[in-house]
Design a protein around this motif. Structure first.
Motif, PDB file in Angstrom:
ATOM      1  N   ALA A  63     -33.294  22.238  -4.524  1.00 36.10           N
ATOM      2  CA  ALA A  63     -33.080  23.322  -3.561  1.00 36.10           C
ATOM      3  C   ALA A  63     -31.616  23.392  -3.136  1.00 36.10           C
ATOM      4  O   ALA A  63     -31.085  24.467  -2.849  1.00 36.10           O
ATOM      5  CB  ALA A  63     -33.972  23.125  -2.344  1.00 36.10           C
ATOM      6  N   LEU A  64     -30.951  22.242  -3.107  1.00 35.29           N
ATOM      7  CA  LEU A  64     -29.542  22.185  -2.751  1.00 35.29           C
ATOM      8  C   LEU A  64     -28.680  22.963  -3.741  1.00 35.29           C
ATOM      9  O   LEU A  64     -27.593  23.440  -3.404  1.00 35.29           O
ATOM     10  CB  LEU A  64     -29.092  20.716  -2.722  1.00 35.29           C
ATOM     11  N   LEU A  65     -29.165  23.089  -4.974  1.00 33.54           N
ATOM     12  CA  LEU A  65     -28.421  23.782  -6.024  1.00 33.54           C
ATOM     13  C   LEU A  65     -28.809  25.252  -6.123  1.00 33.54           C
ATOM     14  O   LEU A  65     -28.366  25.949  -7.048  1.00 33.54           O
ATOM     15  CB  LEU A  65     -28.673  23.095  -7.372  1.00 33.54           C
ATOM     16  N   GLY A  66     -29.627  25.717  -5.201  1.00 31.86           N
ATOM     17  CA  GLY A  66     -30.068  27.103  -5.243  1.00 31.86           C
ATOM     18  C   GLY A  66     -29.107  28.043  -4.544  1.00 31.86           C
ATOM     19  O   GLY A  66     -27.949  27.715  -4.259  1.00 31.86           O
ATOM     20  N   THR A  67     -29.618  29.228  -4.229  1.00 32.35           N
ATOM     21  CA  THR A  67     -28.783  30.261  -3.609  1.00 32.35           C
ATOM     22  C   THR A  67     -29.262  30.648  -2.213  1.00 32.35           C
ATOM     23  O   THR A  67     -28.581  31.415  -1.522  1.00 32.35           O
ATOM     24  CB  THR A  67     -28.776  31.532  -4.485  1.00 32.35           C
TER      25      THR A  67
ATOM     26  N   ILE B  43     -30.908  25.629   1.505  1.00 30.03           N
ATOM     27  CA  ILE B  43     -29.807  24.685   1.255  1.00 30.03           C
ATOM     28  C   ILE B  43     -29.546  23.851   2.500  1.00 30.03           C
ATOM     29  O   ILE B  43     -29.411  22.621   2.434  1.00 30.03           O
ATOM     30  CB  ILE B  43     -28.540  25.439   0.824  1.00 30.03           C
ATOM     31  N   ARG B  44     -29.484  24.500   3.668  1.00 30.84           N
ATOM     32  CA  ARG B  44     -29.237  23.757   4.915  1.00 30.84           C
ATOM     33  C   ARG B  44     -30.398  22.817   5.229  1.00 30.84           C
ATOM     34  O   ARG B  44     -30.190  21.673   5.648  1.00 30.84           O
ATOM     35  CB  ARG B  44     -29.006  24.736   6.068  1.00 30.84           C
TER      36      ARG B  44
ATOM     37  N   GLU C 245     -15.830  21.756   0.652  1.00 30.55           N
ATOM     38  CA  GLU C 245     -16.043  21.541   2.082  1.00 30.55           C
ATOM     39  C   GLU C 245     -17.399  21.997   2.594  1.00 30.55           C
ATOM     40  O   GLU C 245     -17.850  21.505   3.629  1.00 30.55           O
ATOM     41  CB  GLU C 245     -14.949  22.255   2.883  1.00 30.55           C
ATOM     42  N   GLN C 246     -18.026  22.951   1.942  1.00 31.53           N
ATOM     43  CA  GLN C 246     -19.307  23.474   2.425  1.00 31.53           C
ATOM     44  C   GLN C 246     -20.428  23.084   1.467  1.00 31.53           C
ATOM     45  O   GLN C 246     -20.291  23.253   0.252  1.00 31.53           O
ATOM     46  CB  GLN C 246     -19.252  24.997   2.566  1.00 31.53           C
ATOM     47  N   ILE C 247     -21.526  22.585   2.011  1.00 28.33           N
ATOM     48  CA  ILE C 247     -22.619  22.119   1.173  1.00 28.33           C
ATOM     49  C   ILE C 247     -23.197  23.244   0.329  1.00 28.33           C
ATOM     50  O   ILE C 247     -23.757  23.010  -0.747  1.00 28.33           O
ATOM     51  CB  ILE C 247     -23.725  21.463   2.046  1.00 28.33           C
ATOM     52  N   SER C 248     -23.022  24.491   0.770  1.00 32.88           N
ATOM     53  CA  SER C 248     -23.529  25.636   0.011  1.00 32.88           C
ATOM     54  C   SER C 248     -22.762  25.851  -1.289  1.00 32.88           C
ATOM     55  O   SER C 248     -23.196  26.629  -2.139  1.00 32.88           O
ATOM     56  CB  SER C 248     -23.449  26.910   0.862  1.00 32.88           C
ATOM     57  N   GLN C 249     -21.638  25.156  -1.479  1.00 27.56           N
ATOM     58  CA  GLN C 249     -20.835  25.290  -2.693  1.00 27.56           C
ATOM     59  C   GLN C 249     -21.223  24.273  -3.765  1.00 27.56           C
ATOM     60  O   GLN C 249     -20.564  24.162  -4.794  1.00 27.56           O
ATOM     61  CB  GLN C 249     -19.343  25.114  -2.351  1.00 27.56           C
TER      62      GLN C 249
END
Length: 357
Positions: A155-159, A164-165, A230-234
């Motif tokens: 899920a961390l690798l999703g969009t 993601i959070r 810097e952002q986990i969403s990246q």
């Protein structure tokens, strides 16, 4: 087994329910960790374990460990420590011995001494069954934890920013910080602090580093490391760069950007393969020994900065051999290492060959 000891065991077996209740009270008083077990459950298990032992000691069937294993699994799943459960069974064996002593007449005490080993053998069998059950429960728990972690990692690798959070929170990763993605061979290890995912062909990890902390040493395999972000969403974007670094790198650790040409090749292998075959042409069709000698010479020549002497030293051959082989490369490919554009095409083709190996 002595028939008189069997008869004594049979007399105790007639009172097994009462003995089970008394044993449950003793176990409850002796082992605080079993307070999570309901009293009626504890009493039923104590009676059942006494029944198994006394049935065997009275001449019945060999002790079955099936119910002991089932009880151990239930206790393990409730969080009762292994040491506490083993202690409760030792308390039970001591209680059984005291029950024999109390039941025996004066003329039967000698029989008890001679037959005591049978009881302690039963304790050994039950203790091993308990350890086996605990190992199985722990293995199953670890498997469930890995599966849950893998789902969160995916899920961390999703969009979806919300997922993601949520995944980052569950994995113990901050939403902002200093992160790296590591892509590695399946046999490579990962830093202790990394959150990792094991795939059939590779290992992936997200590493969150404290401010000013150095990147940890990685040994024992091939690794590709993304630039810091810097952002986990990246994370998904960083994963692609880590995989490119792995594909472009040699043995050890390759950070994205260490080998720009090899990374460019790895980013479009199908195109690079086609161009490499067009550039190297007839050279690739030579017998293996001849082909590999020419490829190694040209590749080493570039690695040694165009020095014929250092190339000869690295390949343990004469400088004239190097010159001869480079001449053959020119003859077969139509490209010379002395011409900048042609040399660039040769270098790109050679990088493709070596990245693919």
């Amino acid at each position: 087994m002595d028939p008189r000891f069997a008869a004594l065991s049979a007399r105790l077996l007639e009172r097994v329910e009462d003995l089970g209740g008394e044993l449950a009270r003793r176990v409850h008083a002796a082992e605080a960790e079993l307070a999570v077990v309901p009293p009626d459950d504890l009493a039923a298990v104590c009676a059942e374990q006494l029944r198994l032992s006394l049935t065997h000691l009275s001449g019945g069937a060999v002790i079955s460990t099936a119910s002991t294993e089932a009880n151990a699994r239930r206790r393990a799943e409730r969080g009762v420590p292994l040491a506490a459960l083993l202690h409760s069974y030792r308390v039970g064996t001591q209680f059984l011995w005291e029950s024999f002593v109390a039941e025996a007449g004066d003329d039967e005490h000698a029989i008890l001494i001679a037959s005591a080993s049978e009881m302690w053998l039963g304790l050994d069998l039950m203790s091993e069954a308990i350890r086996t059950a605990y190992r199985e429960v722990e293995a199953e728990r670890d498997l469930r934890a890995r599966r849950d972690r893998d789902v969160l990692f995916d899920a961390l690798l999703g969009t979806d920013p919300v997922r993601i959070r949520q995944s980052a929170d569950a994995l113990g990763l901050p939403h902002r910080g200093r992160f790296h993605v590591i892509a590695a061979e399946v046999t490579a290890g990962m830093p202790v602090a990394a959150v990792w995912r094991h795939l059939p062909t590779e290992r992936l990890a997200v590493l969150s580093l404290p401010e000013n902390a150095a990147f940890p040493a990685l040994t024992g395999g091939r690794y590709g490391v993304s630039p810091a972000y810097e952002q986990i969403s990246q994370t998904a974007a960083a994963l692609r760069l880590a995989r490119l670094a792995l594909a472009a790198g040699a043995e050890g650790v390759s950070h994205y950007g260490d080998r720009p040409v090899a990374t460019l090749v790895a980013s479009s292998l199908e195109t690079a393969d086609d161009l490499a075959h067009r550039v190297l042409g007839r050279l690739l069709d030579l017998p293996a020994d001849d082909r590999d000698a020419l490829l190694a010479t040209a590749y080493t020549w570039f690695a040694e900065g165009g020095s014929t002497a250092r190339t000869a030293q690295a390949l343990f051959c004469h400088r004239n051999t190097v010159r001869y082989r480079l001449g053959r490369v020119k003859e077969l490919t139509g490209r010379s290492v002395d011409h900048p554009r042609q040399a660039a095409e040769l270098f790109l083709a050679l990088e493709t060959v070596y990245v693919r190996r």
